[in-house]
Design an enzyme around this catalytic site. Structure first.
Site, short mmCIF file in Angstrom:
data_model
loop_
_atom_site.label_atom_id
_atom_site.label_comp_id
_atom_site.label_asym_id
_atom_site.label_seq_id
_atom_site.Cartn_x
_atom_site.Cartn_y
_atom_site.Cartn_z
N ASP A 71 93.35 90.94 -12.49
CA ASP A 71 93.45 89.48 -12.49
C ASP A 71 92.03 88.91 -12.43
O ASP A 71 91.16 89.47 -11.75
CB ASP A 71 94.25 88.99 -11.29
CG ASP A 71 95.73 89.30 -11.39
OD1 ASP A 71 96.21 89.48 -12.53
OD2 ASP A 71 96.40 89.35 -10.35
N ASP A 118 100.45 87.12 -16.65
CA ASP A 118 101.12 86.28 -15.66
C ASP A 118 101.50 84.93 -16.26
O ASP A 118 102.58 84.39 -16.00
CB ASP A 118 100.23 86.06 -14.44
CG ASP A 118 99.95 87.33 -13.66
OD1 ASP A 118 100.77 88.25 -13.71
OD2 ASP A 118 98.88 87.39 -13.01
#
Length: 200
Positions: free
Chosen positions: A157, A174
């Site tokens: 991320d 995501d």
């Protein structure tokens, strides 16, 4: 066995909506993996020790150095390397080899079930455009994060909007998953409702 395969092939229907879903799935997967390659390889955001630091518990971290990459891009957006052991936005964290492969397996099963739905197979068929959009976005996101988890044991991320009071660091996979869930809600509360007969 061949008869059964022939039956499955004949049952597959690739409609215009299914093609849209497949294109979205491929686009999310490719954009996600290319963006992660840029961050991990070109920007070298995860030098040796970064993944170990991110996967360590709080006690172990006290004796380690966080050398993970960070670039302040604007007053509201940063690139910040975070290795996520959980699902989307760090939910349902899983430590250890078993948890890792359970999450990979779960992601792949979800992606296959939704892919079957796009192709008019299985119990979850995409019968409207918003469903096909949702399925495609979720398939791409689920597979994008599954690739990371299989390769590294955690998900890369790096998109950070914490200066806007959004506490989670996330990635394009995501975004795909969450937009897919939003598309399902739009379909259920708007388009599905329009099809229901009104009560007299």
């Amino acid at each position: 066995m061949l008869d059964r395969l022939n039956g499955i092939v004949k049952a597959i229907r690739i409609t215009a909506d299914a093609r849209l879903g497949l294109i979205l799935a491929g686009s999310v997967l490719v954009l996600d993996q290319v963006s992660k390659w840029l961050v991990l390889d070109r920007l070298a955001f995860s030098p040796p020790g970064c993944l170990d630091f991110q996967r360590a518990d709080a006690l172990a971290r006290s004796g380690m150095v966080n050398n993970c990459g960070h670039i302040e891009v604007s007053p509201v957006f940063d690139l910040t390397m975070v290795w996520n052991k959980g699902v989307s936005f760090g939910l349902l964290g899983a430590d250890g080899m078993l948890g890792r492969f359970l999450l990979v397996g779960f992601s792949v099963i979800v992606a296959l079930a939704l892919l079957a739905g796009l192709l008019s197979l299985g119990p979850f068929k995409a019968v409207r455009r918003w469903q096909a959009i949702a399925f495609g976005l979720i398939i791409g996101g689920a597979l994008g994060n599954a690739v990371d988890r299989a390769l590294y044991g955690a998900v890369a991320d790096f998109l950070n909007f914490s200066d806007m009071m959004f506490p989670w660091v996330f990635n394009i996979a995501d975004v795909g998953i969450n937009l897919g869930v939003a598309a399902i809600l739009i379909d259920v509360f708007i388009f599905d409702r329009e099809k229901r007969p009104t009560k007299m």
